[in-house]
Structure formats: structure tokens, C-alpha cells
Design a protein around this motif. Structure first.
Motif, short mmCIF file in Angstrom:
data_model
loop_
_atom_site.label_atom_id
_atom_site.label_comp_id
_atom_site.label_asym_id
_atom_site.label_seq_id
_atom_site.Cartn_x
_atom_site.Cartn_y
_atom_site.Cartn_z
N LYS A 11 62.67 -44.25 -15.93
CA LYS A 11 63.66 -44.72 -15.09
C LYS A 11 63.56 -43.36 -13.95
O LYS A 11 63.77 -43.46 -12.70
N ALA A 12 63.69 -42.10 -14.62
CA ALA A 12 63.67 -40.92 -13.72
C ALA A 12 62.30 -40.86 -12.92
O ALA A 12 62.31 -40.47 -11.59
N GLU A 13 61.37 -41.42 -13.36
CA GLU A 13 60.01 -41.34 -12.80
C GLU A 13 59.89 -42.42 -11.58
O GLU A 13 59.71 -42.26 -10.39
N THR A 14 60.59 -43.48 -11.75
CA THR A 14 60.87 -44.64 -10.79
C THR A 14 61.63 -44.06 -9.61
O THR A 14 61.18 -44.28 -8.48
N GLU A 15 62.79 -43.48 -9.75
CA GLU A 15 63.81 -42.96 -8.87
C GLU A 15 62.95 -41.70 -8.08
O GLU A 15 63.04 -41.65 -6.83
N ARG A 16 62.13 -40.86 -9.02
CA ARG A 16 61.34 -40.02 -8.37
C ARG A 16 60.55 -40.50 -7.10
O ARG A 16 60.31 -40.17 -6.10
N ARG A 17 59.58 -41.62 -7.68
CA ARG A 17 58.62 -42.12 -6.73
C ARG A 17 59.34 -42.84 -5.56
O ARG A 17 58.69 -42.60 -4.40
N LYS A 18 60.40 -43.39 -5.65
CA LYS A 18 61.21 -44.25 -4.76
C LYS A 18 61.34 -43.21 -3.73
O LYS A 18 61.40 -43.26 -2.49
N LEU A 19 62.14 -42.14 -4.29
CA LEU A 19 62.57 -40.83 -3.17
C LEU A 19 61.27 -40.19 -2.40
O LEU A 19 61.36 -39.90 -1.31
N LEU A 20 60.30 -40.40 -3.00
CA LEU A 20 59.20 -39.69 -2.54
C LEU A 20 58.62 -40.59 -1.48
O LEU A 20 58.16 -40.35 -0.43
N ALA A 21 58.57 -41.94 -1.67
CA ALA A 21 58.21 -43.00 -0.84
C ALA A 21 59.00 -43.11 0.37
O ALA A 21 58.68 -42.87 1.61
N GLU A 22 60.34 -43.00 0.26
CA GLU A 22 61.32 -42.90 1.34
C GLU A 22 61.21 -41.66 2.22
O GLU A 22 61.07 -41.58 3.68
N ALA A 23 60.64 -40.37 1.54
CA ALA A 23 60.59 -39.09 2.31
C ALA A 23 59.14 -39.26 3.09
O ALA A 23 59.27 -38.76 4.14
N GLU A 24 58.20 -39.98 2.62
CA GLU A 24 57.00 -40.19 3.37
C GLU A 24 57.31 -41.03 4.34
O GLU A 24 56.53 -40.62 5.57
N ALA A 25 58.09 -42.13 4.34
CA ALA A 25 58.03 -43.06 5.21
C ALA A 25 59.14 -42.15 6.62
O ALA A 25 58.54 -42.51 7.73
N ASP A 26 60.01 -41.52 6.23
CA ASP A 26 60.75 -40.65 7.21
C ASP A 26 59.88 -39.74 7.91
O ASP A 26 59.90 -39.67 9.08
N ARG A 27 58.84 -39.07 7.19
CA ARG A 27 58.05 -38.21 7.75
C ARG A 27 57.17 -38.70 8.78
O ARG A 27 56.87 -38.21 9.81
N ILE A 28 56.58 -40.22 8.28
CA ILE A 28 55.71 -40.88 9.27
C ILE A 28 56.22 -41.06 10.55
O ILE A 28 55.79 -40.92 11.64
N ARG A 29 57.56 -41.60 10.32
CA ARG A 29 58.33 -42.16 11.64
C ARG A 29 58.71 -41.00 12.36
O ARG A 29 58.44 -41.06 13.72
N VAL A 30 59.05 -39.83 11.70
CA VAL A 30 59.14 -38.51 12.87
C VAL A 30 57.94 -38.09 13.34
O VAL A 30 58.08 -37.72 14.56
N THR A 31 56.86 -38.15 12.66
CA THR A 31 55.82 -37.84 13.40
C THR A 31 55.23 -38.76 14.21
O THR A 31 54.64 -38.25 15.33
N ALA A 32 55.31 -39.97 14.17
CA ALA A 32 55.02 -40.91 15.27
C ALA A 32 55.84 -40.68 16.46
O ALA A 32 55.40 -40.73 17.43
N ALA A 33 57.24 -40.75 16.29
CA ALA A 33 57.96 -40.22 17.45
C ALA A 33 57.70 -39.26 18.21
O ALA A 33 57.53 -39.06 19.47
N ALA A 34 57.14 -38.19 17.42
CA ALA A 34 56.85 -37.05 17.85
C ALA A 34 55.53 -36.94 18.87
O ALA A 34 55.32 -36.48 19.84
N ASP A 35 54.72 -37.69 18.39
CA ASP A 35 53.28 -37.93 18.89
C ASP A 35 53.55 -38.89 20.12
O ASP A 35 52.87 -38.59 21.23
N ALA A 36 54.56 -39.82 20.03
CA ALA A 36 54.71 -40.78 21.17
C ALA A 36 55.34 -39.81 22.58
O ALA A 36 55.03 -39.98 23.62
N GLU A 37 56.30 -39.25 22.22
CA GLU A 37 56.82 -37.98 23.08
C GLU A 37 55.91 -37.08 23.77
O GLU A 37 55.68 -36.93 25.03
N ARG A 38 54.97 -36.58 22.76
CA ARG A 38 53.92 -35.88 23.25
C ARG A 38 52.93 -36.50 24.19
O ARG A 38 52.53 -35.95 25.18
N MET A 39 52.59 -37.65 23.88
CA MET A 39 51.76 -38.33 24.60
C MET A 39 52.35 -38.90 25.97
O MET A 39 51.70 -38.84 27.20
N GLN A 40 53.54 -39.15 26.03
CA GLN A 40 54.45 -39.61 27.10
C GLN A 40 54.55 -38.30 28.33
O GLN A 40 54.07 -38.44 29.31
#
Length: 441
Positions: free
Chosen positions: A349-378
Motif C-alpha cells: 500500500k505504501a509503495e502504491t501511494e508512493r508511486r501515485k504521488l510520484l506520478a502526480e509530481a511528474e505530471a505537475d512538473r511536465i505541465r509546468v515545464t510545458a507552460a514555461a516553454d510556451a511562454e518562452r516561445m511566445q
């Protein structure tokens, strides 16, 4: 007293000299008077000289008093003694010991004798010198004949002294000097009388001390009769005949060999006896050891038999204890397995929670990175629109390490910038549509 004696002698001689001087002076005066008579008119005549015969005679007679008194004083030195010898009565009894003595002058005289210890030696002395200077050691040895007729050379030392109490007898009856006229003949005669009763072997080794003691007794007895006290007689060395010495040496070697073989034989016998005793001791030791081991086995068997009575109940208790311990281990194993399963569930259970939290953190990182790249390209698109010439600079910087050939139409100005701006607009539109899709969820 010597000073007084010399003073008296000097005084007597002085008085005699004074008497002679008086007569000489009177003779001188007589000569001067006669010379004056022989030559008249030259001067006054001297007075008639008077001869002083009485004065000179009186001085001469008085001079004999201190001289005779000095001659009556006799000093006996230390280490000596003396006897009085009279011109009328001969040797007087009594001994004059060291000191001052009075004798009758011109009638009695004192004969002095050395009363210290003296040594008579034959052969080579202990210091390596011969008994008499200039004489060979061989000639100084006392030659005597043994029982076999062989001649032996004896090196003898006799220590003696004169008996001070019998000096009057020595002076009256014995020739002088005693150490040369009496002692050597007596010593030689005793040894020559005694040695023929013994063999060479006895004199040399077997009865050497006996011979010396007998000789010492005989010499002491004979010299004591003449007023000579013998203190010690030493037999220092014996010179054997050459042939006999060689034979004796061979015999001694054989005797030593015989003694050595006797000792070795006795030693071998002792070694055999020791081996026998050791064998017997080993035998007894082995028997005792076997008996001891048998008794030990018997005692061990009895001990085991007695111990079995107490061992069986103990074994039963041990079996029961083993069963209880096995059941306890079983329960403990089950509980440990259940605990391990629960721990694994919790870990999953702890491993599942950990992986879920890692996936959410990775998705947030990708979104933040994409937004930053879009602003830079604009922002870059805006800059490129404002300054189209920067496109060539950027292309040149990126293609500086590579060379590419591009075919473009002659009227295709800024074709690369148009494509870039178009791609940036598409990316912005896609990024704006994703948040709109997530909101209904």
C-alpha cells in the motif's frame, strides 16, 4: 751501651795520646835547649827543661782504666747468641742472649753464633738457582742407592737452627762452622742409610711420605744430640735413572690403561644393571597401569549403571521439554508469518501511494515545464516578429559546426520564420485546450 763503650775507648786512647804528646813536647824543649848551648851568644839560654815522666806515666796508666772497662762491655746483636770463652778455664757454661753483657777484659772473649733459622739444600732450589753458585744442579743432588742397586738423585731441604741453650757444648765440642762441618754429613749419612731399605718404586711414589718422615726423625735425633734443632725436612724431588724412568713411565701408562679398562668394565656392569632395573621397573609400571585401567573401567561401568537410574527420568523430562519448545517455536513461526504478511500488505500500500504521488509530481512538473516553454516561445516569436534579422543569426549560430545546403525559392523570404511561428501557434492552441478538458472532470 755501644756509644758508652766507644766513648770509653776514645777517652783511653786520648789519655795515651796526651801522655805521648807531653813526652814529645818535653823532647822538643830538650832539643831547643841543646841547640842554644851549641850556639852561645845568639841569645839568652832557655830554662833547663824538666822531663815529666810521672805525669805521662800516670796518664798512660789511667788510660787503661776506660779501655779495660770498654773491653769488658760486650753487645750481642739480635738474632745471635754467644758464650764466654776464658783464656784460663776454656768455655764457660751459660748462654749470652741478645743485649749487653760484662766479661773479664783480656781474659774472657765472647763467641757469637747465629740462632736464626738456616736452610741446607741439595739440588735446584725453588727459585731456580742451584744450592751453590757455579755448581751444576746434577752435581748438587744427593746421590743414594736404592734396594735394587740403582742410583737416585735426591733434592732435599733441611730447615734447622742452633739450640741457644747448648751453645757452650757446640763451642767446646763441634767444629766450626757447624752448617758446613756437621749438618751436610749427617743429612747425607741418614739418607744413604735409609734409602737402601726401599725399592725405587717405594721411594718415588708408594712410600715417599713414609721415607721422608723416617729420615726427618733420624736427622732430628742425630742433630739434636749436637745441639741443633731440626724444624722441617723436605724431599722436594727425586731424579730417577734414565732407563728406569722410561720403564716406569711405560708401566704407569699400562697401569693407567688397566685402571681405565677396570673403570669402563665397572661402568658397563652398572649400565647393564641399570638396564635390568629399568626393564623391571617398566614391567611393574605396565602391570600397575593395566590393573589401574581395569579398575577404572570397572568403576566407570558401575558409575554408568548408577547414573542410568537418574538419567532415564532426566531424559523423559528433556523429551517433554523438547516438545514444549517445538510447540512454542511453531506458534512463534505462525505469528512471525502473519506479522510478515501484514507488513508486506502495508509495504505494498505504501509503495502504491508512493508511486501515485510520484506520478502526480511528474505530471505537475511536465505541465509546468510545458507552460514555461510556451511562454518562452511566445516571447521569442514576439522578438522575431519585431526583429526578423535575428533569424539568420540564430540559424548561423546553430549551424556553425555543420554545413548544410538549402534550396529555397527566390521570393521565399523569411520562410523559416513563418514555419517556426506557425508551429508555435499550434503548440499554444494545444496547451490551452488541455486545461479546458480537465475542468469538467
Amino acid at each position: 751501651m755501644l756509644a758508652l763503650r766507644y766513648l770509653l775507648i776514645t777517652g783511653g786512647l786520648g789519655m795515651i795520646l796526651a801522655a805521648v804528646s807531653i813526652l814529645g813536647y818535653d823532647l822538643y824543649r830538650e832539643l831547643m835547649y841543646r841547640r842554644a848551648l851549641a850556639t852561645p851568644g845568639e841569645g839568652p839560654l832557655p830554662p833547663l827543661p824538666q822531663w815529666r815522666w810521672r805525669t805521662s806515666l800516670a796518664l798512660a796508666l789511667l788510660a787503661w782504666g776506660p779501655i779495660l772497662l770498654a773491653f769488658s762491655i760486650v753487645v750481642v746483636p739480635s738474632g745471635t747468641a754467644g758464650v764466654r770463652v776464658s783464656q784460663t778455664s776454656g768455655t764457660l757454661p751459660g748462654t749470652l742472649y741478645p743485649g749487653v753483657h760484662f766479661v773479664t777484659p783480656l781474659i774472657e772473649d765472647v763467641a757469637l753464633f747465629d740462632t736464626r733459622d738456616q736452610v741446607f739444600t741439595t739440588g735446584v732450589a725453588e727459585d731456580g738457582k742451584t744450592a751453590a753458585a757455579g755448581v751444576s744442579a746434577k752435581s748438587e743432588l744427593l746421590n743414594v742407592q736404592a734396594k735394587e742397586g740403582l742410583t737416585l738423585g735426591l733434592a732435599i731441604t733441611v730447615r734447622y737452627r742452633l739450640d741457644a741453650r747448648r751453645l757452650d757444648y757446640i763451642q767446646s765440642n763441634l767444629p766450626r762452622p757447624v752448617e758446613k762441618e756437621i749438618v751436610p754429613p749427617v743429612v747425607a749419612s741418614v739418607w744413604r742409610e735409609l734409602i737402601p731399605n726401599y725399592t725405587v718404586r717405594d721411594v718415588f711414589s708408594a712410600k715417599r711420605e713414609e721415607v721422608r718422615q723416617r729420615a726427618a726423625g733420624m736427622i732430628t735425633q742425630k742433630l739434636a744430640a749436637d745441639g741443633i734443632v731440626v724444624k722441617e725436612v723436605m724431599l722436594r724431588d727425586i731424579q730417577l735413572p734414565e732407563e728406569y724412568a722410561k720403564g716406569l713411565e711405560t708401566l704407569l701408562v699400562k697401569e693407567q690403561e688397566n685402571d681405565r679398562m677396570s673403570v669402563e668394565t665397572e661402568l658397563k656392569q652398572k649400565q647393564v644393571r641399570i638396564a635390568e632395573l629399568e626393564a623391571e621397573a617398566t614391567k611393574v609400571q605396565q602391570i600397575k597401569q593395566a590393573e589401574g585401567e581395569a579398575q577404572v573401567h570397572v568403576l566407570q561401568a558401575k558409575g554408568e549403571s548408577d547414573a542410568m537410574q537418574y538419567t532415564l527420568p532426566l531424559k523423559e523430562k528433556q523429551i517433554q521439554q523438547s516438545k514444549l519448545e517445538a510447540e512454542a517455536r511453531k506458534e512463534a513461526t505462525i505469528q512471525n508469518a502473519e506479522a510478515a504478511a501484514q507488513a508486506k500488505v502495508i509495504d505494498s500500500k505504501a509503495e502504491t501511494e508512493r508511486r501515485k504521488l510520484l506520478a502526480e509530481a511528474e505530471a505537475d512538473r511536465i505541465r509546468v515545464t510545458a507552460a514555461a516553454d510556451a511562454e518562452r516561445m511566445q516571447s521569442e516569436a514576439v522578438i522575431l516578429k519585431q526583429n526578423p534579422l535575428l533569424i539568420n543569426k540564430i540559424v548561423a549560430e546553430r549551424l556553425s559546426d555543420k554545413l548544410q545546403i538549402m534550396m529555397v525559392p527566390a521570393d521565399g523570404k523569411f520562410f523559416f520564420a513563418n514555419d517556426v511561428l506557425r508551429s508555435m501557434n499550434v503548440a499554444n492552441q494545444s496547451s490551452q485546450t488541455e486545461p479546458q478538458e480537465e475542468q469538467p472532470k
